[in-house]
Design an enzyme around this catalytic site. Structure first.
Site, PDB file in Angstrom:
ATOM      1  CE  LYS A 149      14.831   7.317   0.057  1.00 41.55           C
ATOM      2  NZ  LYS A 149      13.329   7.165   0.733  1.00 41.55           N
ATOM      3  CG  ASN A 187      -2.944  34.551  23.924  1.00 42.92           C
ATOM      4  OD1 ASN A 187      -3.662  35.177  24.275  1.00 42.92           O
ATOM      5  ND2 ASN A 187      -1.109  35.522  23.616  1.00 42.92           N
ATOM      6  CE  LYS A 199     -22.303  18.706  50.869  1.00 48.35           C
ATOM      7  NZ  LYS A 199     -21.733  19.327  51.978  1.00 48.35           N
ATOM      8  CG  ASP A 244       9.946   1.732  10.372  1.00 51.91           C
ATOM      9  OD1 ASP A 244      10.197   0.787  11.179  1.00 51.91           O
ATOM     10  OD2 ASP A 244      10.591   1.777   9.548  1.00 51.91           O
ATOM     11  CG  HIS A 252      12.866  -5.877  -1.159  1.00 48.62           C
ATOM     12  ND1 HIS A 252      13.548  -6.897  -2.288  1.00 48.62           N
ATOM     13  CD2 HIS A 252      11.205  -6.062  -1.918  1.00 48.62           C
ATOM     14  CE1 HIS A 252      12.351  -7.700  -2.089  1.00 48.62           C
ATOM     15  NE2 HIS A 252      11.376  -7.030  -2.265  1.00 48.62           N
ATOM     16  CG  PHE A 253      10.808  -1.378  -2.627  1.00 50.08           C
ATOM     17  CD1 PHE A 253       9.947  -2.268  -3.378  1.00 50.08           C
ATOM     18  CD2 PHE A 253      11.357  -1.994  -1.610  1.00 50.08           C
ATOM     19  CE1 PHE A 253       9.310  -3.233  -2.794  1.00 50.08           C
ATOM     20  CE2 PHE A 253      10.104  -2.132  -0.188  1.00 50.08           C
ATOM     21  CZ  PHE A 253       9.090  -3.398  -1.483  1.00 50.08           C
TER      22      PHE A 253
END
Length: 595
Positions: free
Chosen positions: A173, A469, A573, A269, A151-152
């Site tokens: 791409k 560490n 307690k 995704d 689509h793009f």
């Protein structure tokens, strides 16, 4: 339940494909709040036409009674599309408002008035579409055939013409700048490249080579994966995986996702379409692709964009408050599919799917679940817990007995332990004593994960760790993504370790998750055992005012009312109820809500 037919045309391995037909026949707008901009789904290679598979039915047994559905009546990929408003607690109203804002329009009362693509207006022409990428695309690469169109944009094969990579086959791409009609769309492209560049190097992550641009397009050059997507493999098997085969897939997915989460990147995704095999060989490596919806997230940050794909979206995403745990939910959906060939949540409309995700529980009663191991079912259930606090992390999933029984898997460093340690370091001495008592009730399986994490911090010869560490361990596994997600800044919350050391016994108390233990069937046993230990070693007479001071409660809190049940009135307690509440941690805000 509908069944699925996959599209016969070639699918693009690295760009979103056109919206596919929905069983409801409802046209719609992207589930991403970026409808009309370039938000893309990177998908893969040629699909196989499949009349039907148990993968798309409630159970293999029930599916066999159904007839094939005509092509186009369902989609091989659940779309990110809907137009109709959701019933409460639906996010539809929010999404419409976001879409309208991003397209420079006023929010409207109906979703149908929102266009599927942002319209280029006068403001769009003024957008700065310069990315600072190299402009030497045509001189560096020789473009081959188009392998997919979405689509793009579209994807082509290519190879380097010169340099160290001369002759290397890659995928490119191509994203037209004409599609980038908003500042958000431009930033999304910039962020995707930044994430790919920052994370580059993991064996289960698609390799990124470079990004280029010219006047018309942006070009993202990546590893060419020719083995097809995981979805194709599932369909070719009819949705049937043995437990061992499913474990082999899960290990690779969990490894790369745990790596991303440690770096402060949430994918958003994850689904079978977004994992590619490097070759046609079934034993070839899986590679995670499509970081077009991904984002950096700080360890103590929550995201609120509703993005993803309907069948795989986590409940907290729909509630617009989530972090890396949302990816783990998506992995749970994939695991469920691999093991039984069915989706855990299904409906004929997107709003129906979302209602199922929010309210329904996946079934573990139908075939083949009764024949699968109890460890497999426990594994999936712990991934698909609707409460993200009770859901295990990707690294914890790799230490689960079901995975460990397959092979001796190396458990990666988990960002979760630093979040839990931060909470511990800020706790009162009373809560620390309660957590130490709880840590003494952990089973061998639960201690396995903590031992692995402690070892990754490389304790000194006397078996203790300090802030040095932790710093060294993070730097050992760090990428540039950590700078963007501010993971290293998070260490400031552990600064008290500059002046003392922590042994393994205290580390267990600091790094255990009370919420995760609460999700187990044996939680009551854990809590009772821990309380007995606490009674012997740490419980003492305490007045409510002292307890309030320990908890850091302000004068505005009616402590005698709020803490009334926390203390035994016979001897002053801490009661069992108070002990359990103390384990979970408290704040003035949470106590005020409890009134």
């Amino acid at each position: 339940m509908g069944v699925c037919t996959s599209k016969p045309e070639k699918r693009n391995p690295y760009a979103i494909r056109e919206p596919e037909a929905d069983p409801s026949g409802i046209p719609g707008t992207p589930l991403s709040p970026d409808a009309g901009n370039h938000r893309r789904k990177d998908e893969v290679v040629a699909g196989k036409q499949s009349p039907f598979f148990p993968f798309y039915s409630p159970s293999p047994a029930r599916f066999l009674k159904k007839s094939p559905v005509p092509a186009g009546s369902a989609s091989s990929t659940p779309r990110r599309f809907f137009r109709r408003p959701f019933p409460p607690p639906s996010p539809a109203k929010h999404i419409r408002a976001v879409l309208a804002r991003r397209q420079g329009k006023k929010a409207t009362s109906t979703a149908d008035s929102i266009p599927e693509e942002a319209e280029a207006d006068g403001g769009a022409a003024e957008l700065d579409k310069r990315f600072g990428f190299s402009k030497e695309f045509s001189s560096r690469l020789e473009v081959g055939d188009e392998v997919g169109r979405g689509h793009f944009g579209y994807t082509c094969s290519a190879k380097f013409k010169k340099g160290e990579l001369k002759g290397q086959q890659v995928a490119v791409k191509v994203i037209p700048k004409s599609k980038m009609t908003t500042a958000i769309a431009i930033e999304d492209v910039r962020r995707e490249v930044k994430i790919l560049r920052a994370l580059n190097g993991h064996s289960n992550l698609v390799k990124f080579y470079d990004a280029f641009e010219d006047q018309e397009n942006v070009y993202i050059v990546m590893e060419l994966c020719e083995g097809g997507e995981l979805l194709d493999m599932i369909l070719s098997r009819g949705g049937k995986y043995s437990e061992d085969d499913a474990k082999a897939v899960m290990v690779q997915i969990l490894n790369v996702v745990a790596f991303c989460h440690l770096q402060g990147v949430v994918h958003r995704d994850l689904k079978p379409e977004n994992f590619l095999y490097t070759s046609k060989d079934e034993s070839s490596e899986l590679k995670a692709i499509d970081f077009g919806l991904s984002d950096f997230v700080r360890p103590d940050e929550r995201l609120n964009d509703i993005v993803g794909s309907a069948y795989y979206v986590a409940p907290e995403v729909l509630h617009r408050s989530y972090s890396t745990e949302a990816d783990v939910w998506s992995i749970g959906v994939i695991a469920y599919i691999l093991l039984c060939g069915s989706r855990p949540f299904w409906a004929r409309t997107e709003s129906g799917i979302f209602k199922a995700v929010l309210k329904a529980d996946p079934s573990f009663d139908e075939a083949p679940w009764p024949t699968l191991s109890s460890e497999a079912k426990d594994f999936v259930k712990r991934l698909l817990n609707k409460d993200p606090r009770k859901r295990i992390s990707a690294a914890q999933a790799l230490s689960h007995p079901w995975i460990q029984s397959y092979n001796s898997i190396k458990v990666p460093l988990d960002i979760l332990i630093f979040k839990l340690m931060k909470s511990y370091m800020r706790s009162s001495s009373l809560r620390k004593a309660a957590l130490r008592a709880l840590s003494k009730t952990l089973t061998a399986d639960e201690l396995y994960y903590l031992r692995e994490q402690f070892a990754l911090l490389e304790p000194s010869k006397n078996g203790s760790i300090s802030i040095e560490n932790i710093n060294k361990a993070l730097m050992k596994y760090a990428t540039d993504a950590m700078k963007e997600s501010r993971v290293t800044d998070f260490l400031s919350s552990l600064n008290s370790l500059q002046y003392r050391r922590m042994d393994f016994e205290e580390f267990c108390a600091a790094a255990l998750s009370v919420h995760q233990l609460e999700a187990l069937d044996r939680w009551e046993q854990h809590a009772r055992c821990a309380y007995e230990l606490f009674e012997k070693d740490g419980n003492r007479a305490i007045v409510i005012e002292e307890l309030a001071s320990e908890l850091g409660l302000g004068p505005s809190i009616p402590v005698h009312v709020v803490l009334h049940d926390w203390i035994r009135h016979t001897d002053g307690k801490l009661s069992f109820l108070g002990f359990v509440k103390l384990l979970h941690g408290v704040s003035s805000r949470s106590l005020a809500k409890a009134q």
